[in-house]
Scaffold this active site. Structure first.
Site, PDB file in Angstrom:
ATOM      1  N   GLU A 152      -5.000  -8.464   0.950  1.00  7.19           N
ATOM      2  CA  GLU A 152      -6.038  -8.059   2.119  1.00  7.19           C
ATOM      3  C   GLU A 152      -7.517  -7.761   1.908  1.00  7.19           C
ATOM      4  O   GLU A 152      -7.735  -7.287   0.979  1.00  7.19           O
ATOM      5  CB  GLU A 152      -5.332  -6.918   2.744  1.00  7.19           C
ATOM      6  CG  GLU A 152      -4.067  -7.096   3.375  1.00  7.19           C
ATOM      7  CD  GLU A 152      -3.368  -5.791   4.212  1.00  7.19           C
ATOM      8  OE1 GLU A 152      -4.352  -5.043   4.383  1.00  7.19           O
ATOM      9  OE2 GLU A 152      -2.383  -5.666   4.165  1.00  7.19           O
ATOM     10  N   GLU A 207       0.889  -1.302   0.165  1.00  2.98           N
ATOM     11  CA  GLU A 207      -0.010   0.020   0.059  1.00  2.98           C
ATOM     12  C   GLU A 207       0.864   1.280  -0.121  1.00  2.98           C
ATOM     13  O   GLU A 207       0.776   2.074   0.783  1.00  2.98           O
ATOM     14  CB  GLU A 207      -1.043  -0.083   1.110  1.00  2.98           C
ATOM     15  CG  GLU A 207      -2.024  -1.079   1.131  1.00  2.98           C
ATOM     16  CD  GLU A 207      -2.865  -1.026   2.353  1.00  2.98           C
ATOM     17  OE1 GLU A 207      -2.954  -0.111   3.283  1.00  2.98           O
ATOM     18  OE2 GLU A 207      -3.649  -1.923   2.406  1.00  2.98           O
TER      19      GLU A 207
HETATM   20  O1  IFM Z   1      -4.218  -2.956   9.246  1.00  4.65           O
HETATM   21  C1  IFM Z   1      -4.095  -2.364   7.871  1.00  4.65           C
HETATM   22  C2  IFM Z   1      -2.970  -2.909   7.126  1.00  4.65           C
HETATM   23  O2  IFM Z   1      -1.909  -2.800   7.725  1.00  4.65           O
HETATM   24  C3  IFM Z   1      -2.928  -2.459   5.788  1.00  4.65           C
HETATM   25  N1  IFM Z   1      -4.030  -2.339   5.212  1.00  4.65           N
HETATM   26  C4  IFM Z   1      -5.177  -2.060   5.861  1.00  4.65           C
HETATM   27  C5  IFM Z   1      -5.184  -2.678   7.082  1.00  4.65           C
HETATM   28  C6  IFM Z   1      -6.500  -2.137   7.947  1.00  4.65           C
HETATM   29  O3  IFM Z   1      -6.656  -0.811   7.966  1.00  4.65           O
END
Ligand code: IFM
Length: 478
Positions: free
Chosen positions: A377, A166
């Protein structure tokens, strides 16, 4: 009612975490501060003054965590390595840091779990931030040195490598919004960071490919699906398009197509900022990858008409939004509720957005280049109610999981080449500026005792893995 999922053979079922969010042991075995250790000490920066010092104590409890993964039937575990454990000061590689990850990787492999390693999940060494952090081009060489050190120690066993997690958050939340470490609020710094992050990604793909031609190399980007609140309103349509450019396209296009979108360049110029691109950079950034990691939590309806300001973070910065941060001054786009259910992060639950996103990414970007997609994710925070024995019947999180797995299946049925799904997160953990207040885990962590208890969502996930079906039909409560 059981709903069979339409997923390809060899589909990878995983769960994800990140070093700073779970490891704790922030000064063990030679580790030095990351920008997040420093940020946590800034009064008001993190809810409750929480820190990563203990977190889930995974540094010491990893065997128990790996056993949990095996119990759930995971094929793969996505974790990150902590840069300041491995390069605690300029030019020094810390063997004890590498040994920790080596033990973890061996433990995973002994249980038949594939390690998916992310090199950067936001914990920049503080010594590097002191030299300009991601705003300085020198960071690219430092990231390469670190990546090669990790690969030298683990490359014989780790086959899946993700450069960055990210970069949108690292650049915009870290250097423009200031909600994340290092907490800077300088639009040009964010734009420089964006470019150097992607350059570091491309360089590391080249270097790892040179030493290990069969490694699977990729990057994880976070995406949102911005829809105009009123598709007939020009300002709303423009707002959605520019949000898409600054949240999604400005990352995926240089990586997959080797060029920044012209409308991003123009929008950045309009607010007096510019990407510090030099000759040859885009060829490096566009070095072919073997997979694209997709993080998706929520879609957003946006308007181009400014509403009243709402919440702020503890440090006074605007609340985190899945849009290009307004404080960069680029995107006059504002999220508007569509009346969908919301998670504890105040994010709308919009599984259909995930299907649309995967289909679009495949159609416009990765499909023509033959690059598979992995959902690296996806998950939700809710306020869990805990039973007398630590049990959590997390109906909302379970419904969220089921609906998003169904969306992945629908995307596959529509032709998207999606080959895996990683639930965020294996464990309740340190949710950055929200501290331990927001719980994303499918396994509950009692932060007093460090007891781990699989929630109902974990049981449902284990059943989905075992049977390839989900109990569709529940609805997420508003
Ligand atoms: O916890 C975070 C993660 O570190 C990166 N993506 C989003 C998740 C939730 O906010």
């Amino acid at each position: 009612m059981s709903h069979p999922l339409d997923l390809p053979g060899g589909f990878v079922w995983g769960a994800a975490t990140a070093a700073f969010q779970i490891e704790g042991a922030t000064s063990a075995d030679g580790r030095t501060d990351s920008i997040w250790d420093t940020f946590c000490r800034v009064p008001g920066a993190v809810v409750g003054g929480d820190t990563g010092e203990v977190a889930c104590d995974h540094y010491h409890r990893w065997p128990e965590d790996v056993a949990l993964m095996a119990e759930l039937g995971l094929d793969a575990y996505r974790f990150s390595t902590a840069w300041p454990r491995i390069v605690p000061e300029p030019g020094r590689i810390e063997q004890r840091g590498l040994d920790f990850y080596s033990r973890l990787v061996d433990g995973l492999l002994e249980r038949g779990i594939t390690p998916w390693l992310t090199l950067y999940h936001w914990d920049l060494p503080q010594w590097l931030e002191d030299r300009g952090g991601w705003t300085s081009r020198d960071v690219v060489d430092h990231f390469t040195e670190y990546a090669l050190a990790v690969h030298g120690a683990l490359g014989d066993r780790v086959r899946h490598w993700t450069t960055l997690n990210e970069p949108w958050c690292s650049a915009f939340l870290g250097y423009a919004g200031g909600q994340h470490a290092p907490g800077r609020q300088e639009p040009q710094a964010a734009v420089s960071a964006l470019h150097h992050l992607l350059l570091a990604h491309g360089r590391v793909v080249q270097e790892l490919r040179a030493v290990d031609p069969t490694a699977q190399l990729g990057i994880t980007l976070n995406f949102t699906v911005p829809d105009p609140v009123d598709p007939s309103d020009e300002a709303d349509v423009r707002a959605a398009a520019l949000s898409d450019t600054m949240a999604n396209r400005v990352f995926v296009e240089p990586v997959v197509l080797g060029a920044y979108p012209q409308d991003a360049i123009d929008a950045l110029a309009a607010v007096g900022t510019a990407l510090p691109v030099r000759d040859g950079d885009l060829e490096v950034i566009g070095t072919p990858i073997d997979f694209l990691g997709v993080n998706y939590y929520t879609g957003t309806a946006v308007t181009g008409h400014a509403p009243e300001p709402t919440e702020v973070m503890p440090n006074g910065a605007p609340v985190e939004r899945p849009l290009s941060n307004p404080s960069v001054g680029v995107v006059d786009a504002y999220p508007v509720s569509r009346g969908l259910p919301r998670t504890a992060m105040d994010w709308e639950v919009q599984p259909e957005g995930l299907e649309r996103l995967l289909v679009r990414l495949h159609r416009d970007y990765t499909g023509p280049a033959g690059i598979p997609l992995y959902v690296t994710e996806n998950g939700s925070a809710f306020d869990d109610e805990v039973g007398p024995d630590g049990e959590v019947d997390d109906v909302e999180r379970t419904d969220y999981l089921v609906q998003h797995l169904a969306a992945v299946s629908d995307a596959v049925a529509a032709g998207a080449d999606v080959r895996g799904y990683f639930a965020w997160s294996l464990l309740d953990n340190f949710e950055w500026a929200y501290g331990y207040e927001k719980r994303f885990g499918i396994v509950r962590v009692d932060f007093e005792t460090q007891a781990r208890t699989p929630k109902s969502s974990a049981r449902t996930y284990a059943r989905a893995i075992a049977t390839g079906a989900v109990p569709l039909g529940g609805t997420v409560r508003a």
